[in-house]
Design a protein around this motif. Structure first.
Motif, PDB file in Angstrom:
ATOM      1  N   ASP A   1       0.815  -1.213   0.000  1.00  0.00           N
ATOM      2  CA  ASP A   1       0.000   0.000   0.000  1.00  0.00           C
ATOM      3  C   ASP A   1       0.851   1.267   0.000  1.00  0.00           C
ATOM      4  N   ASN A   2       2.137   1.138  -0.355  1.00  0.00           N
ATOM      5  CA  ASN A   2       3.081   2.263  -0.380  1.00  0.00           C
ATOM      6  C   ASN A   2       3.311   2.878   0.997  1.00  0.00           C
ATOM      7  N   THR A   3       3.096   2.116   2.042  1.00  0.00           N
ATOM      8  CA  THR A   3       3.362   2.575   3.397  1.00  0.00           C
ATOM      9  C   THR A   3       4.707   2.043   3.861  1.00  0.00           C
TER      10      THR A   3
END
Length: 308
Positions: free
Chosen positions: A86-88
């Motif tokens: 989730d691009n975290t």
């Protein structure tokens, strides 16, 4: 005269700009989606190391190498970020690293990575020491204790054939701006307030046989988590040390508002920033740090210790 667009740096898969180095495009804030990390490493296509060391896991993590070039040798420091699907950013995880020194050889590992926070940023870096006997695109797999995994490839160069001046070579001698002679720089330091690393010019210090810690970075025109805090972190290390035999010099990358690359930077053949070089009393490069390593106080102090 070189401009920002000719200040070339390669990039891997686009990810969180917080882990990026300085871009060739106009600077963006830490949430800009178009910035990419300063690395030449791409996801390996011909060597699926992860499938060999952890066949039960899928590559769901992005392993972000923000360094331009890693050198061959034992115990080389490698710093990387981890980003989830989730691009975290993945922070504080227990991580083990595997590499393969050369094609056809068995994997090497696991080597435990330690996590360190980046000052004033909601993320951090994983740091590991690797034995890298051969140059080339070296595959690396990172596995977390909770079952996540990812892989990348390191650009590893022999010091004798490195793109950027490496330990053991003569440091390029350039004149750097001081308050008395700005050499055409609009601002000799874009840190606010300015750092204390502009009292003497690099060429004068080398001529005098003074060891130098040379920082090449631009606080104002590269505002990501990697290169933005570099000068501030290095300044904190400098002011916290008692040694007076080592001089500290900061050189801005641009002579203007982030458009024109300084001739001094071109002389050093830098395709990316930030960089930190330790130069000994004989004018030889004793060590170097780039990208994420320049925000790690312990590594900065260790490099200065080599010169003291």
């Amino acid at each position: 005269m070189p401009t920002r667009r000719t200040f070339i740096r390669s990039s891997s898969a686009a990810v969180v700009a917080l882990l990026a180095g300085c871009s060739t495009d106009p600077p963006q804030d830490a949430t800009g989606s178009s910035a990419t990390p300063a690395t030449t490493a791409a996801q390996p296509e011909t060597d699926d190391l992860l499938a060999e060391v952890a066949p039960d896991r899928t590559s769901e993590l992005q392993v972000i190498n923000a360094s331009f070039e890693t050198l061959t040798g034992d115990g080389r420091i490698f710093a990387f970020g981890l980003v989830g699907a989730d691009n975290t950013p993945v922070t504080g995880a227990d991580v083990e690293v595997w590499t393969r020194a050369e094609p056809g050889e068995p994997p090497t590992g696991p080597v435990a990575a330690s996590f360190t926070e980046i000052p004033n940023q909601p993320l951090g870096l994983y740091v590991v020491r690797l034995d890298l006997p051969a140059p080339g695109a070296i595959p690396l797999a990172a596995l977390t204790a909770d079952g996540a995994a990812g892989q990348t490839a390191l650009r590893v160069a022999d010091p004798d054939n490195a793109t950027v001046p490496a330990p053991g070579v003569v440091a390029p001698v350039v004149r750097t701006p001081t308050p008395d002679d700005q050499l055409g720089f609009e601002r000799i330091c874009t840190l606010d307030p300015p750092c204390g690393m502009h009292e003497d010019s690099l060429d004068d210090l080398i001529a005098a046989g003074t060891p130098v810690m040379l920082t090449i970075a631009t606080p104002a025109f590269c505002e990501t988590a990697i290169c933005g805090p570099t000068v501030d972190v290095i300044e904190s290390v400098r002011t916290g040390r008692a040694d007076e035999d080592v001089a500290w010099v900061h050189l801005e990358v641009f002579t203007d508002a982030g458009l024109t690359v300084a001739d001094q930077v071109t002389e050093w053949n830098l395709p990316s920033e930030p960089w930190l070089f330790g130069i000994d009393g004989d004018g030889m490069i004793a060590g170097r740090l780039d990208g994420p390593l320049t925000v790690l106080p312990q590594e900065i102090g260790a490099l200065a210790d080599q010169l003291a």
